[in-house]
Design an enzyme around this catalytic site. Structure first.
Site, PDB file in Angstrom:
ATOM      1  N   PRO B 383       1.000  -1.108  -0.060  1.00  0.00           N
ATOM      2  CA  PRO B 383      -0.036  -0.088  -0.018  1.00  0.00           C
ATOM      3  C   PRO B 383       0.939   1.278   0.105  1.00  0.00           C
ATOM      4  O   PRO B 383       2.032   1.187   0.563  1.00  0.00           O
ATOM      5  CB  PRO B 383      -0.830  -0.174   1.279  1.00  0.00           C
ATOM      6  CG  PRO B 383       0.186  -1.094   2.134  1.00  0.00           C
ATOM      7  CD  PRO B 383       0.847  -2.023   1.176  1.00  0.00           C
ATOM      8  N   GLY B 384       0.251   2.203  -0.833  1.00  0.00           N
ATOM      9  CA  GLY B 384       0.967   3.563  -0.678  1.00  0.00           C
ATOM     10  C   GLY B 384       0.264   4.556   0.170  1.00  0.00           C
ATOM     11  O   GLY B 384      -0.746   3.974   0.902  1.00  0.00           O
ATOM     12  N   HIS B 409       7.403  -3.212   2.706  1.00  0.00           N
ATOM     13  CA  HIS B 409       5.562  -3.439   3.180  1.00  0.00           C
ATOM     14  C   HIS B 409       4.805  -1.936   2.760  1.00  0.00           C
ATOM     15  O   HIS B 409       3.708  -1.979   3.047  1.00  0.00           O
ATOM     16  CB  HIS B 409       5.861  -3.767   4.566  1.00  0.00           C
ATOM     17  CG  HIS B 409       5.437  -2.535   5.529  1.00  0.00           C
ATOM     18  ND1 HIS B 409       6.548  -1.474   5.326  1.00  0.00           N
ATOM     19  CD2 HIS B 409       4.560  -2.291   6.425  1.00  0.00           C
ATOM     20  CE1 HIS B 409       6.111  -0.659   6.344  1.00  0.00           C
ATOM     21  NE2 HIS B 409       4.981  -0.817   6.899  1.00  0.00           N
TER      22      HIS B 409
END
Lengths: 144, 486
Positions: B383-384, B409
């Site tokens: 995820p960003g 991550h």
């Protein structure tokens, strides 16, 4: 005299707390923690008035830092399980082995107010409880 | 805060930087940080690199104290840290190497929608999801369970949720460890942890936890995308959550025990948050048994959150989730310790692999992967921040050789929450996100500001490093359409 300030920590949140003596340091640290969690809100309108009292006892610690962590951790636990927001503390014993206290305060009412910052835990990272010229200070990093 | 790393990092190549063990007496191995010139600048801003050196003190640590490019200052371990210890050689397990939010992780599900088909419904979806999915802050979830049921959750993980009708068997196959890690012992979990966990099943949590509606905006590996049934413009959903109060309390309880272990087992670590005990000790076994319970709780939780998401979509589109193709691609843990076999200096060894803000990224053919992913390798979900992108990657052989099958991550923070609150204007930020067609709903404006894109590294830079170093392969990239924050 300011009681605490926020210190920058990239991922989490730290505070530096001051007190004239150990007792005041412990109480100011608890107040600061609840201000981080709930923000600067006046409890009267937002929380149920119901008072809650709890007797705390921790012993067999090896340092004042251990006692400090136990104190903060216990208050956090009481908040998440019983909703207790500590407003008053009557500390009967406090040294590097144990703390004995009566704590009380209003009960959090989730229907009228939301938590601002969820503190997951009080960490040991860079934890310091120190005597200074003016009394005591503590540095705490919360995992949020 | 100014970084305190006194040593100049040694450049190995464009993606790898070494902290020699000579930096600090007590380091048992070198530190190795995956980064590049651009991201390295952030590293000197805080104490994360120092923490990589501190982790190298852990008894039994093999190869390197590793850090992924999203590394940032944690407590004890850096976030983005990976460390493996040799169990037979007295290797330790450290609760700080997993963190308070045990099995914080991410899952990605696809849909059959194209972005243009649902664009005008994004706002409605975001508001419906926000009201259907409890954040759990001060308010318990809708999924209430008895103590007996809770013990079952701790043993069975996501399978418990599927038994309740919150999903199907296929979901379990597409979850790391099938959604339940073996060796969980509900008796190892304290009453206090049960107490903190009992009202929080099926709740999202706060801070950086989120649920996001996304659209695929770039394909990198067409073959794998075809295999997974992913195409440009397709709508996906990402869920980021963890083990909530139960996990925090498990960590807290065991940290206290492990602090006493430092003198008992004569262990020297430079930070109390690195407290640890040999894996083969009663304290080590007790922690792992409890940690696995918390991990299973988190998998059950993400399964429940996905179920609630499917239900909301069913209501809004008046269709079934199967017809809308809402299948789970994969679910990964990014705060966990696992017993795994890896080859170290030519020999196969049983290791305790800590991933603290790092994701398992196993190569194609690994026996622990489900049959459907044996050919492509393990899907890895990155995820960003809410204004930029997220990624789907797969694990590689190189990761098996170099990082115990691990990769980054997420984006990784660069700005503290308090600095974000001081410097970012909430109104301006919301307008900027709106201009990008991103709908955000959070319980408070503070959360939106704290989680602002500029508080994070650019995830594109982070992924560029893991792809460049060869420890993961890019499959596709997503952009956010709607975000729900706890």
């Amino acid at each position: 005299m300011k009681t605490y300030e926020i210190i920058d920590h990239t991922a989490d949140l730290g505070i530096k707390v001051y007190g004239r003596d150990l007792e005041e340091l412990f109480i100011n640290s608890a107040d600061a923690m609840f201000e981080v969690i709930l923000g600067k809100q006046k409890p009267g309108a937002l929380f149920e008035k119901k008072e809650f009292k709890k007797f705390l006892l921790h012993k067999n610690a090896q340092s004042i830092e251990d006692v400090f962590i136990a104190w903060m951790g216990e208050l956090l636990y009481l908040f998440y399980t019983e909703g207790l927001i500590m407003k008053k503390a009557d500390i009967q014993r406090l040294d590097s082995e144990a703390i004995l206290a009566d704590v009380s305060g209003p009960i959090f009412n989730p229907e009228s107010y939301q938590i601002k910052t969820e503190i997951k835990a009080v960490t040991y990272h860079e934890l310091e409880v120190q005597k200074t010229d003016k009394g005591y200070q503590a540095q705490i990093i919360f995992d949020i | 805060m100014v970084g305190s790393l006194q040593v100049k990092l040694e450049k190995i190549d464009n993606w790898r930087w070494r902290i020699p063990r000579s930096y600090k007496p007590g380091m048992r191995v070198d530190g190795l940080i995956y980064s590049d010139e651009k991201l390295l600048k952030d590293l000197y801003q805080d104490k994360a690199a120092e923490q990589v050196a501190n982790v190298a003190f852990l008894p039994g640590i093999v190869q390197y104290s590793l850090a992924m490019p999203d590394i940032h200052w944690g407590y004890g371990f850096p976030i983005g840290g990976v460390a493996a210890t040799d169990i037979e050689a007295g290797g330790v397990v450290s609760p700080g190497g997993v963190g308070f939010d045990i099995n914080c992780g991410v899952r990605l599900l696809k849909t059959e929608f194209q972005q243009e088909e649902i664009q005008d419904k994004i706002k409605q979806l975001v508001y419906a999801l926000f009201s259907d999915i409890p954040s759990g802050l001060g308010v318990g979830g809708d999924i209430k369970v008895s103590r007996k049921q809770e013990e079952k959750i701790l043993l069975k993980g996501a399978a418990w949720a599927v038994e309740q009708g919150y999903g199907i068997r296929e979901d379990l196959e597409c979850t790391e460890d099938n959604g339940a890690i073996a060796g969980a012992d509900p008796n190892s979990v304290s009453e206090r942890a049960y107490e903190r966990g009992k009202t929080q099943s099926g709740t999202l949590g706060s801070g950086n936890h989120f649920l996001e509606i996304q659209a695929i905006d770039q394909l990198y590996d067409r073959q794998i995308c075809d295999f997974l049934g992913l195409r440009l413009g397709q709508v996906t959903i990402m869920i980021h959550s963890g083990s909530r109060g139960l996990g925090y309390q498990v960590c807290d309880d065991n940290l206290k025990t492990m602090l006493r272990c430092l003198s008992k087992y004569n262990i020297n670590v430079p930070d109390r948050q690195l407290a640890c005990a040999p894996v083969n000790s009663s304290e080590g076994r007790q922690y792992l048994a409890a940690m696995r319970c918390a991990a299973n709780y988190a998998w059950a939780n993400r399964q429940c959150l996905m179920h609630l998401t499917r239900k909301t979509f069913e209501r809004i589109f008046n269709s079934s989730w199967q017809k809308m193709g809402m299948h789970l691609i994969y679910d990964v843990a990014h705060n966990i310790a696992k017993i795994e076999k890896h080859t170290v200096e030519g020999k196969e060894k049983k290791l305790c692999v800590h991933r603290k803000g790092a994701t398992r990224a196993f190569a194609p053919g690994d026996p622990s992967l489900p049959d459907r992913y044996k050919n492509i390798g393990q899907p890895v979900i990155i995820p960003g921040d809410m204004g930029r992108n997220s990624y789907l990657l797969v694990g590689t052989q190189k990761a098996m050789q170099e990082t115990f099958g691990s990769t980054c991550h997420g984006a990784g923070r660069v700005k503290s929450r308090s600095a974000a609150l001081r410097t970012i204007d909430a109104n301006k930020l919301i307008k900027e996100l709106e201009a990008k067609n991103i709908v955000v709903k959070a319980s408070g404006r503070g959360t939106i500001v704290e989680e602002a894109p500029e508080a994070y590294k650019d995830v594109n830079d982070v992924v560029k490093v893991v792809a460049g170093a060869g420890i993961s392969k890019r499959v596709c990239r997503m952009k956010p359409l709607g975000v729900i924050k706890g």
